[in-house]
Design a protein around this motif. Structure first.
Motif, PDB file in Angstrom:
ATOM      1  N   TYR A 131       0.837  -1.202   0.000  1.00 42.94           N
ATOM      2  CA  TYR A 131       0.000   0.000   0.000  1.00 42.94           C
ATOM      3  C   TYR A 131       0.869   1.248   0.000  1.00 42.94           C
ATOM      4  CZ  TYR A 131      -3.384   3.509   1.405  1.00 42.94           C
ATOM      5  OH  TYR A 131      -4.165   4.638   1.460  1.00 42.94           O
ATOM      6  N   VAL A 132       1.891   1.254   0.841  1.00 41.03           N
ATOM      7  CA  VAL A 132       2.805   2.398   0.919  1.00 41.03           C
ATOM      8  C   VAL A 132       3.467   2.619  -0.435  1.00 41.03           C
ATOM      9  CG1 VAL A 132       4.912   3.284   1.985  1.00 41.03           C
ATOM     10  CG2 VAL A 132       3.192   2.150   3.390  1.00 41.03           C
ATOM     11  N   ALA A 133       3.915   1.537  -1.079  1.00 42.28           N
ATOM     12  CA  ALA A 133       4.572   1.647  -2.383  1.00 42.28           C
ATOM     13  C   ALA A 133       3.615   2.196  -3.438  1.00 42.28           C
ATOM     14  CB  ALA A 133       5.118   0.284  -2.818  1.00 42.28           C
ATOM     15  N   ALA A 134       2.364   1.702  -3.451  1.00 37.79           N
ATOM     16  CA  ALA A 134       1.375   2.185  -4.423  1.00 37.79           C
ATOM     17  C   ALA A 134       1.048   3.654  -4.176  1.00 37.79           C
ATOM     18  CB  ALA A 134       0.106   1.331  -4.348  1.00 37.79           C
ATOM     19  N   LEU A 135       0.944   4.045  -2.915  1.00 40.79           N
ATOM     20  CA  LEU A 135       0.677   5.441  -2.585  1.00 40.79           C
ATOM     21  C   LEU A 135       1.839   6.335  -3.019  1.00 40.79           C
ATOM     22  CD1 LEU A 135      -1.185   7.526  -1.290  1.00 40.79           C
ATOM     23  CD2 LEU A 135      -0.091   7.002   0.903  1.00 40.79           C
ATOM     24  N   ASP A 136       3.054   5.866  -2.811  1.00 49.46           N
ATOM     25  CA  ASP A 136       4.233   6.626  -3.240  1.00 49.46           C
ATOM     26  C   ASP A 136       4.233   6.859  -4.746  1.00 49.46           C
ATOM     27  OD1 ASP A 136       5.174   6.843  -0.647  1.00 49.46           O
ATOM     28  OD2 ASP A 136       6.651   5.211  -0.858  1.00 49.46           O
ATOM     29  N   VAL A 137       3.862   5.839  -5.508  1.00 44.90           N
ATOM     30  CA  VAL A 137       3.810   5.966  -6.970  1.00 44.90           C
ATOM     31  C   VAL A 137       2.763   7.004  -7.365  1.00 44.90           C
ATOM     32  CG1 VAL A 137       3.155   4.761  -9.100  1.00 44.90           C
ATOM     33  CG2 VAL A 137       4.708   3.665  -7.470  1.00 44.90           C
ATOM     34  N   LYS A 138       1.598   6.929  -6.754  1.00 39.05           N
ATOM     35  CA  LYS A 138       0.533   7.888  -7.080  1.00 39.05           C
ATOM     36  C   LYS A 138       0.929   9.311  -6.703  1.00 39.05           C
ATOM     37  CE  LYS A 138      -3.252   4.657  -7.055  1.00 39.05           C
ATOM     38  NZ  LYS A 138      -4.667   4.540  -6.996  1.00 39.05           N
ATOM     39  N   MET A 139       1.547   9.462  -5.547  1.00 35.09           N
ATOM     40  CA  MET A 139       1.981  10.795  -5.118  1.00 35.09           C
ATOM     41  C   MET A 139       3.058  11.346  -6.057  1.00 35.09           C
ATOM     42  SD  MET A 139       0.031  11.711  -2.728  1.00 35.09           S
ATOM     43  CE  MET A 139       0.880  13.218  -2.342  1.00 35.09           C
ATOM     44  N   GLN A 140       3.937  10.488  -6.538  1.00 36.61           N
ATOM     45  CA  GLN A 140       4.967  10.938  -7.467  1.00 36.61           C
ATOM     46  C   GLN A 140       4.336  11.386  -8.784  1.00 36.61           C
ATOM     47  OE1 GLN A 140       8.284  11.437  -6.804  1.00 36.61           O
ATOM     48  NE2 GLN A 140       8.092  12.536  -8.737  1.00 36.61           N
ATOM     49  N   ARG A 141       3.310  10.682  -9.230  1.00 34.21           N
ATOM     50  CA  ARG A 141       2.601  11.086 -10.450  1.00 34.21           C
ATOM     51  C   ARG A 141       1.968  12.465 -10.283  1.00 34.21           C
ATOM     52  NH1 ARG A 141      -0.416   5.402 -11.706  1.00 34.21           N
ATOM     53  NH2 ARG A 141       1.408   4.282 -12.463  1.00 34.21           N
ATOM     54  N   VAL A 142       1.350  12.684  -9.143  1.00 36.31           N
ATOM     55  CA  VAL A 142       0.738  13.990  -8.868  1.00 36.31           C
ATOM     56  C   VAL A 142       1.810  15.077  -8.861  1.00 36.31           C
ATOM     57  CG1 VAL A 142      -0.443  15.364  -7.101  1.00 36.31           C
ATOM     58  CG2 VAL A 142      -1.263  13.069  -7.644  1.00 36.31           C
ATOM     59  N   ASN A 143       2.912  14.799  -8.190  1.00 37.34           N
ATOM     60  CA  ASN A 143       3.998  15.785  -8.143  1.00 37.34           C
ATOM     61  C   ASN A 143       4.582  16.055  -9.528  1.00 37.34           C
ATOM     62  OD1 ASN A 143       3.853  16.284  -5.389  1.00 37.34           O
ATOM     63  ND2 ASN A 143       5.226  14.596  -4.894  1.00 37.34           N
ATOM     64  N   ASP A 144       4.678  15.009 -10.350  1.00 40.70           N
ATOM     65  CA  ASP A 144       5.175  15.187 -11.723  1.00 40.70           C
ATOM     66  C   ASP A 144       4.249  16.095 -12.525  1.00 40.70           C
ATOM     67  OD1 ASP A 144       7.298  13.519 -11.107  1.00 40.70           O
ATOM     68  OD2 ASP A 144       6.483  11.780 -12.194  1.00 40.70           O
ATOM     69  N   ILE A 145       2.950  15.895 -12.386  1.00 38.11           N
ATOM     70  CA  ILE A 145       1.977  16.729 -13.105  1.00 38.11           C
ATOM     71  C   ILE A 145       2.052  18.164 -12.612  1.00 38.11           C
ATOM     72  CG2 ILE A 145      -0.490  17.156 -13.454  1.00 38.11           C
ATOM     73  CD1 ILE A 145      -0.830  14.062 -13.452  1.00 38.11           C
ATOM     74  N   ARG A 146       2.142  18.339 -11.300  1.00 37.84           N
ATOM     75  CA  ARG A 146       2.262  19.694 -10.750  1.00 37.84           C
ATOM     76  C   ARG A 146       3.508  20.399 -11.292  1.00 37.84           C
ATOM     77  NH1 ARG A 146       0.614  18.467  -4.492  1.00 37.84           N
ATOM     78  NH2 ARG A 146      -1.636  18.657  -4.812  1.00 37.84           N
ATOM     79  N   THR A 147       4.603  19.670 -11.353  1.00 36.31           N
ATOM     80  CA  THR A 147       5.849  20.246 -11.877  1.00 36.31           C
ATOM     81  C   THR A 147       5.695  20.617 -13.343  1.00 36.31           C
ATOM     82  OG1 THR A 147       7.171  18.996 -10.293  1.00 36.31           O
ATOM     83  CG2 THR A 147       8.309  19.821 -12.236  1.00 36.31           C
ATOM     84  N   LEU A 148       5.068  19.738 -14.120  1.00 37.28           N
ATOM     85  CA  LEU A 148       4.856  20.030 -15.541  1.00 37.28           C
ATOM     86  C   LEU A 148       4.029  21.293 -15.732  1.00 37.28           C
ATOM     87  CD1 LEU A 148       4.134  16.484 -17.016  1.00 37.28           C
ATOM     88  CD2 LEU A 148       6.039  17.986 -17.617  1.00 37.28           C
ATOM     89  N   VAL A 149       2.964  21.419 -14.961  1.00 38.60           N
ATOM     90  CA  VAL A 149       2.095  22.591 -15.081  1.00 38.60           C
ATOM     91  C   VAL A 149       2.841  23.839 -14.612  1.00 38.60           C
ATOM     92  CG1 VAL A 149      -0.031  23.686 -14.246  1.00 38.60           C
ATOM     93  CG2 VAL A 149      -0.038  21.282 -14.919  1.00 38.60           C
ATOM     94  N   ARG A 150       3.519  23.739 -13.487  1.00 42.64           N
ATOM     95  CA  ARG A 150       4.241  24.889 -12.936  1.00 42.64           C
ATOM     96  C   ARG A 150       5.328  25.373 -13.896  1.00 42.64           C
ATOM     97  NH1 ARG A 150       6.922  22.812  -8.517  1.00 42.64           N
ATOM     98  NH2 ARG A 150       8.718  22.572  -9.846  1.00 42.64           N
TER      99      ARG A 150
END
Length: 81
Positions: free
Chosen positions: A12-31
């Motif tokens: 669960y922790v690993a899956a959550l980390d992957v999802k959070m990294q995806r969100v952070n990647d999208i935020r970085t792309l937009v920013r």
């Protein structure tokens, strides 16, 4: 908040980390994009609209309302104490 007395499963922790990294990647792309303020606002509106649509279709809106109520109660308790 209180600590959870149960260990979170590593998968669960690993899956959550992957999802959070995806969100952070999208935020970085937009920013870091060269979108105008208007286009950035349109993108934000589109993302919010799709999220609201997903909430309705998935039936998860109740959980969001419950979490919001818990957060509101915690904020009131913190401010009054």
């Amino acid at each position: 908040t209180q600590a959870n007395p149960f260990e979170t499963p590593p998968s669960y922790v690993a899956a959550l980390d992957v999802k959070m990294q995806r969100v952070n990647d999208i935020r970085t792309l937009v920013r870091d994009s060269s979108l105008s303020d208007i286009k950035r606002s349109e993108l934000q509106g589109a993302i919010q609209a799709h999220f609201k649509e997903w909430l309705g279709a998935s039936g998860n809106s109740r959980q969001i309302f419950d979490l919001s109520a818990i957060e509101r109660d915690e904020m009131r308790a913190a401010n009054s104490g």
